[in-house]
Design an enzyme around this catalytic site. Structure first.
Site, PDB file in Angstrom:
ATOM      1  N   ASP A  94     -14.867  42.152  -9.173  1.00  0.00           N
ATOM      2  CA  ASP A  94     -13.802  43.091  -8.668  1.00  0.00           C
ATOM      3  C   ASP A  94     -14.908  44.583  -8.194  1.00  0.00           C
ATOM      4  O   ASP A  94     -14.665  44.991  -7.727  1.00  0.00           O
ATOM      5  CB  ASP A  94     -12.831  43.509  -9.735  1.00  0.00           C
ATOM      6  CG  ASP A  94     -11.961  42.017  -9.754  1.00  0.00           C
ATOM      7  OD1 ASP A  94     -11.470  41.680  -8.401  1.00  0.00           O
ATOM      8  OD2 ASP A  94     -11.875  41.486 -10.671  1.00  0.00           O
ATOM      9  N   LYS A 127      -1.181  42.159  -3.132  1.00  0.00           N
ATOM     10  CA  LYS A 127      -1.538  41.629  -2.403  1.00  0.00           C
ATOM     11  C   LYS A 127      -1.211  39.998  -0.662  1.00  0.00           C
ATOM     12  O   LYS A 127      -1.451  40.659  -0.320  1.00  0.00           O
ATOM     13  CB  LYS A 127      -2.529  40.573  -2.658  1.00  0.00           C
ATOM     14  CG  LYS A 127      -3.948  40.901  -4.018  1.00  0.00           C
ATOM     15  CD  LYS A 127      -4.677  39.984  -4.438  1.00  0.00           C
ATOM     16  CE  LYS A 127      -5.629  40.000  -5.871  1.00  0.00           C
ATOM     17  NZ  LYS A 127      -6.712  40.137  -5.633  1.00  0.00           N
ATOM     18  N   LYS A 166       0.083  39.895  -8.522  1.00  0.00           N
ATOM     19  CA  LYS A 166      -0.496  40.408  -7.794  1.00  0.00           C
ATOM     20  C   LYS A 166      -0.576  39.596  -5.623  1.00  0.00           C
ATOM     21  O   LYS A 166      -0.488  39.649  -4.874  1.00  0.00           O
ATOM     22  CB  LYS A 166      -1.417  38.888  -7.652  1.00  0.00           C
ATOM     23  CG  LYS A 166      -3.170  39.551  -9.129  1.00  0.00           C
ATOM     24  CD  LYS A 166      -3.636  39.065  -9.281  1.00  0.00           C
ATOM     25  CE  LYS A 166      -4.567  39.357 -10.629  1.00  0.00           C
ATOM     26  NZ  LYS A 166      -5.539  38.753 -11.465  1.00  0.00           N
ATOM     27  N   ASP A 207     -11.100  43.780  -1.529  1.00  0.00           N
ATOM     28  CA  ASP A 207     -10.450  42.530  -1.652  1.00  0.00           C
ATOM     29  C   ASP A 207     -10.166  41.780  -0.168  1.00  0.00           C
ATOM     30  O   ASP A 207      -9.548  41.961   0.571  1.00  0.00           O
ATOM     31  CB  ASP A 207      -9.033  43.508  -2.205  1.00  0.00           C
ATOM     32  CG  ASP A 207      -8.007  42.162  -3.055  1.00  0.00           C
ATOM     33  OD1 ASP A 207      -7.922  40.847  -2.563  1.00  0.00           O
ATOM     34  OD2 ASP A 207      -7.782  42.104  -4.184  1.00  0.00           O
ATOM     35  N   ILE A 208     -10.950  40.845  -0.799  1.00  0.00           N
ATOM     36  CA  ILE A 208     -11.179  39.186   0.829  1.00  0.00           C
ATOM     37  C   ILE A 208      -9.663  39.275   0.537  1.00  0.00           C
ATOM     38  O   ILE A 208      -9.233  39.031   2.042  1.00  0.00           O
ATOM     39  CB  ILE A 208     -11.934  38.406   0.188  1.00  0.00           C
ATOM     40  CG1 ILE A 208     -13.019  39.097  -0.457  1.00  0.00           C
ATOM     41  CG2 ILE A 208     -11.860  37.560   1.295  1.00  0.00           C
ATOM     42  CD1 ILE A 208     -14.396  38.074  -0.869  1.00  0.00           C
ATOM     43  N   ILE A 209      -9.049  39.002   0.058  1.00  0.00           N
ATOM     44  CA  ILE A 209      -7.329  38.014   0.594  1.00  0.00           C
ATOM     45  C   ILE A 209      -6.322  38.368   0.914  1.00  0.00           C
ATOM     46  O   ILE A 209      -5.626  39.006   1.956  1.00  0.00           O
ATOM     47  CB  ILE A 209      -6.685  36.969  -0.549  1.00  0.00           C
ATOM     48  CG1 ILE A 209      -6.739  37.659  -1.757  1.00  0.00           C
ATOM     49  CG2 ILE A 209      -7.736  35.852  -0.730  1.00  0.00           C
ATOM     50  CD1 ILE A 209      -5.897  36.880  -2.272  1.00  0.00           C
ATOM     51  N   ASN A 241     -19.666  35.364 -12.805  1.00  0.00           N
ATOM     52  CA  ASN A 241     -18.150  35.096 -14.304  1.00  0.00           C
ATOM     53  C   ASN A 241     -18.708  33.924 -14.367  1.00  0.00           C
ATOM     54  O   ASN A 241     -19.490  33.153 -13.849  1.00  0.00           O
ATOM     55  CB  ASN A 241     -16.777  35.612 -13.872  1.00  0.00           C
ATOM     56  CG  ASN A 241     -17.032  35.110 -12.355  1.00  0.00           C
ATOM     57  OD1 ASN A 241     -17.138  34.069 -12.371  1.00  0.00           O
ATOM     58  ND2 ASN A 241     -16.661  35.480 -11.317  1.00  0.00           N
ATOM     59  N   PHE A 288      -5.182  32.510  -6.082  1.00  0.00           N
ATOM     60  CA  PHE A 288      -5.083  32.121  -7.387  1.00  0.00           C
ATOM     61  C   PHE A 288      -5.611  32.932  -8.484  1.00  0.00           C
ATOM     62  O   PHE A 288      -4.741  34.723  -7.927  1.00  0.00           O
ATOM     63  CB  PHE A 288      -6.540  31.804  -7.685  1.00  0.00           C
ATOM     64  CG  PHE A 288      -6.669  30.070  -7.752  1.00  0.00           C
ATOM     65  CD1 PHE A 288      -6.968  29.404  -6.139  1.00  0.00           C
ATOM     66  CD2 PHE A 288      -6.417  29.170  -8.667  1.00  0.00           C
ATOM     67  CE1 PHE A 288      -6.322  28.192  -5.851  1.00  0.00           C
ATOM     68  CE2 PHE A 288      -6.105  27.877  -8.157  1.00  0.00           C
ATOM     69  CZ  PHE A 288      -5.947  27.667  -6.727  1.00  0.00           C
TER      70      PHE A 288
HETATM   71  O1  PMT Z   1     -14.362  27.163 -10.729  1.00  0.00           O
HETATM   72  P1  PMT Z   1     -13.931  27.076 -12.053  1.00  0.00           P
HETATM   73  O2  PMT Z   1     -15.006  26.554 -13.303  1.00  0.00           O
HETATM   74  O3  PMT Z   1     -13.034  25.110 -11.774  1.00  0.00           O
HETATM   75  O4  PMT Z   1     -12.953  28.297 -12.626  1.00  0.00           O
HETATM   76  C1  PMT Z   1     -11.707  28.089 -11.639  1.00  0.00           C
HETATM   77  C2  PMT Z   1     -10.750  29.294 -11.363  1.00  0.00           C
HETATM   78  C3  PMT Z   1     -10.475  30.090 -13.167  1.00  0.00           C
HETATM   79  C4  PMT Z   1     -12.063  30.338 -11.058  1.00  0.00           C
HETATM   80  C5  PMT Z   1      -9.693  29.635 -10.765  1.00  0.00           C
HETATM   81  O5  PMT Z   1      -9.183  28.042 -10.956  1.00  0.00           O
HETATM   82  C6  PMT Z   1      -9.247  30.598 -10.285  1.00  0.00           C
HETATM   83  O6  PMT Z   1      -8.304  31.449 -10.706  1.00  0.00           O
HETATM   84  N1  PMT Z   1      -9.637  31.538  -8.934  1.00  0.00           N
HETATM   85  C7  PMT Z   1      -9.749  33.159  -9.086  1.00  0.00           C
HETATM   86  C8  PMT Z   1     -10.210  33.575 -10.070  1.00  0.00           C
HETATM   87  C9  PMT Z   1      -9.591  35.332  -9.825  1.00  0.00           C
HETATM   88  O7  PMT Z   1     -10.585  35.792  -9.415  1.00  0.00           O
HETATM   89  O8  PMT Z   1      -8.597  35.527 -10.313  1.00  0.00           O
HETATM   90  P2  PMT Z   1      -7.935  37.100  -9.427  1.00  0.00           P
HETATM   91  O9  PMT Z   1      -6.798  37.585 -10.175  1.00  0.00           O
HETATM   92  O10 PMT Z   1      -8.953  38.145  -9.938  1.00  0.00           O
HETATM   93  O11 PMT Z   1      -7.902  37.214  -8.545  1.00  0.00           O
HETATM   94  C10 PMT Z   1      -6.979  36.751  -7.592  1.00  0.00           C
HETATM   95  C11 PMT Z   1      -6.741  36.802  -5.842  1.00  0.00           C
HETATM   96  O12 PMT Z   1      -6.995  37.230  -5.283  1.00  0.00           O
HETATM   97  C12 PMT Z   1      -7.900  35.031  -6.352  1.00  0.00           C
HETATM   98  O13 PMT Z   1      -7.654  34.778  -5.109  1.00  0.00           O
HETATM   99  C13 PMT Z   1      -9.647  35.637  -6.076  1.00  0.00           C
HETATM  100  O14 PMT Z   1      -9.971  35.057  -5.228  1.00  0.00           O
HETATM  101  C14 PMT Z   1      -8.845  37.040  -4.973  1.00  0.00           C
HETATM  102  N2  PMT Z   1     -10.157  37.748  -4.590  1.00  0.00           N
HETATM  103  C15 PMT Z   1     -10.261  38.529  -6.230  1.00  0.00           C
HETATM  104  C16 PMT Z   1     -11.221  39.642  -5.702  1.00  0.00           C
HETATM  105  C17 PMT Z   1     -11.893  39.857  -4.721  1.00  0.00           C
HETATM  106  N3  PMT Z   1     -12.308  40.773  -4.200  1.00  0.00           N
HETATM  107  N4  PMT Z   1     -11.640  39.453  -3.706  1.00  0.00           N
HETATM  108  C18 PMT Z   1     -10.351  38.874  -3.957  1.00  0.00           C
HETATM  109  O15 PMT Z   1     -10.477  38.145  -2.474  1.00  0.00           O
END
Ligand code: PMT
Length: 429
Positions: free
Chosen positions: A307, A369, A365, A334-336, A238, A351
């Site tokens: 994902d 989570k 979320k 899903d790590i977190i 991404n 985030f």
């Molecule tokens: O890196 P930059 O260019 O500065 O951009 C910043 C950003 C937009 C990437 C950052 O601010 C941001 O939003 N990061 C989270 C991106 C994301 O994966 O969001 P999500 O809504 O898909 O996931 C939700 C949360 O679950 C996130 O904290 C993610 O790290 C976590 N996750 C997701 C999938 C997974 N398999 N394991 C996880 O832990």
């Protein structure tokens, strides 16, 4: 009788030591910058590691003076230490020219900290009994600066009741023991007695000077994208640049935390005072997080973790033989969510990157989570990914805070202040 020692998690270092590529990424350790530090070297094979220690201290802008025992000079030359420290090396208590330049009492007063690495069994015994029969032991008696010792010796010598008793006595006098680590020893045996690595010693010393709302905390931050291999030349990823996560890591370090940054591939350099561990895939990121999270009080996940990943990774480059290609994908872990649901979970901040319905998707979320907080940001044409600025809507169970659009370093500082506030509120409730 129990001697409690500082022993860092080994997984972190084994990754750090893997390649010289990594060496280049080692940041300066901000906590020791500008500090006046005496590195004492006693006689032992681990004395060669003190050369790297002095180099890293200098690289981190510490002012270093080296004091060697006569036995230490049998293992490594004062000339090497002089070249690395940029200062004359002190070896002899009764050297009139050295005393005229900077006498041992002056040296003892000059120091903001004394770190003896390696500290041999003999050296530990001599300072336990207050002997002052060479320059290093005299300095240890004459200084009011905090004393750190990094024991290094054969495992049987370390476990000997006399050594253990000496170390306990030293701890009761507020001497800080750093290590020893376990592993293969120069003598061929395996066990506790190895001197900690230079990097571990630096970080432990920096902790001594840390101030700020997160001073007592270790914060684990994830940043950047992950890459999910299709074949040896292609991957799914991404647009994350890592800028937001790196800014969060730097802000946490500035707030006094010991910070470990687990980062997907980016073009950024590791922030000062932060230890970085590079990973590629979601599975690698999950592995490193799981290895290190038990030592952390706070996890902040700014990484854009994939994902889905291909079910099968081809071991050779795929050929363009058909007009269409169907890839079968499977969910990544899903790590977190995993960390947040674990027993003794740290304070977990996620985030949420959304193109629409920012608040409601982020809230969903947060709850699904089991997070303590979530920082939601819009991503799309002009926002989020790979930009220098950002805006966040931060949500928790019964609260919300808007962080206005600004440079990511400013946004990160405000976010860290909020996390520190919520984290302390939770730990005292
Ligand atoms: O890196 P930059 O260019 O500065 O951009 C910043 C950003 C937009 C990437 C950052 O601010 C941001 O939003 N990061 C989270 C991106 C994301 O994966 O969001 P999500 O809504 O898909 O996931 C939700 C949360 O679950 C996130 O904290 C993610 O790290 C976590 N996750 C997701 C999938 C997974 N398999 N394991 C996880 O832990």
């Amino acid at each position: 009788m129990r001697v409690s020692i500082y022993v860092p998690k080994s997984g972190m270092l084994s990754l750090l030591n893997k390649s010289c590529y990594w060496e280049c990424l080692l940041p300066s350790v901000a906590g020791v910058s500008g500090r006046r530090i005496i590195v004492g070297v006693s006689g032992g094979i681990a004395a060669y590691k003190s050369a790297e220690l002095v180099r890293r201290l200098r690289q981190s802008d510490a002012d270093v003076r080296v004091v060697m025992t006569p036995a230490a000079t049998e293992f490594i030359t004062p000339l090497t230490m002089q070249a690395l420290s940029g200062n004359p090396v002190h070896t002899n208590l009764l050297d009139t020219s050295a005393e005229a330049a900077m006498g041992h009492i002056e040296l003892a007063r000059w120091a903001e900290a004394v770190l003896v690495a390696p500290a041999s069994a003999n050296f530990l015994a001599r300072i336990t009994y207050g002997l002052a029969d060479d320059l290093l032991t005299t300095l240890c008696l004459a200084t009011e600066a905090p004393l750190f010792v990094a024991p290094a010796m054969n495992r049987v010598m370390w476990q000997h009741p006399a050594t253990q008793h000496n170390c306990l006595t030293l701890q009761q006098r507020n001497v800080t023991l750093l290590g020893p680590a376990e592993g293969e020893q120069a003598c061929g045996e395996v066990g506790a007695g190895r001197m900690l690595q230079a990097e571990e010693l630096l970080i432990a010393m920096a902790a001594h000077w840390r101030h700020g709302p997160l001073a007592a905390c270790q914060v684990l931050v994830t940043a950047g994208p992950t890459r999910e291999a299709i074949d040896p030349v292609r991957y799914i990823s991404n647009h994350s640049s890592g800028k937001m996560g790196y800014a969060v890591a730097a802000a946490a370090a500035a707030a006094g935390a010991k910070v470990l940054l687990v980062t997907g591939p980016t073009n950024l350099s590791c922030p000062d005072g932060v230890k970085c561990i590079p990973v590629d895939s979601a599975a690698q990121m999950a592995e490193v997080v799981k290895t290190n999270v038990s030592q952390s009080q706070i996890l902040i996940s700014a990484a854009a973790v994939a994902d889905y990943r291909p079910v099968v990774v081809q071991d050779r480059k795929m050929k363009k033989s058909s007009p269409e290609l169907n890839l079968q994908l499977e969910r990544t872990e899903d790590i977190i969510a995993l960390v947040a649901s674990s027993k003794d979970s740290p304070f977990v901040v996620g985030f949420a990157a959304e193109t629409d319905n920012l608040e409601s998707y982020a809230l969903e979320k947060l709850q699904r989570k089991g997070l303590d907080m979530i920082a939601a940001n819009l991503v799309g044409e002009d926002m989020g990914f790979n930009k220098d600025d950002n805006a966040l809507t931060v949500l928790w169970q019964d609260g919300k805070h808007e962080i206005e659009r600004a440079d990511k370093s400013i946004v990160a500082r405000e976010l860290i202040a909020l996390i520190a506030e919520r984290y302390h509120a939770k730990s005292t409730s």
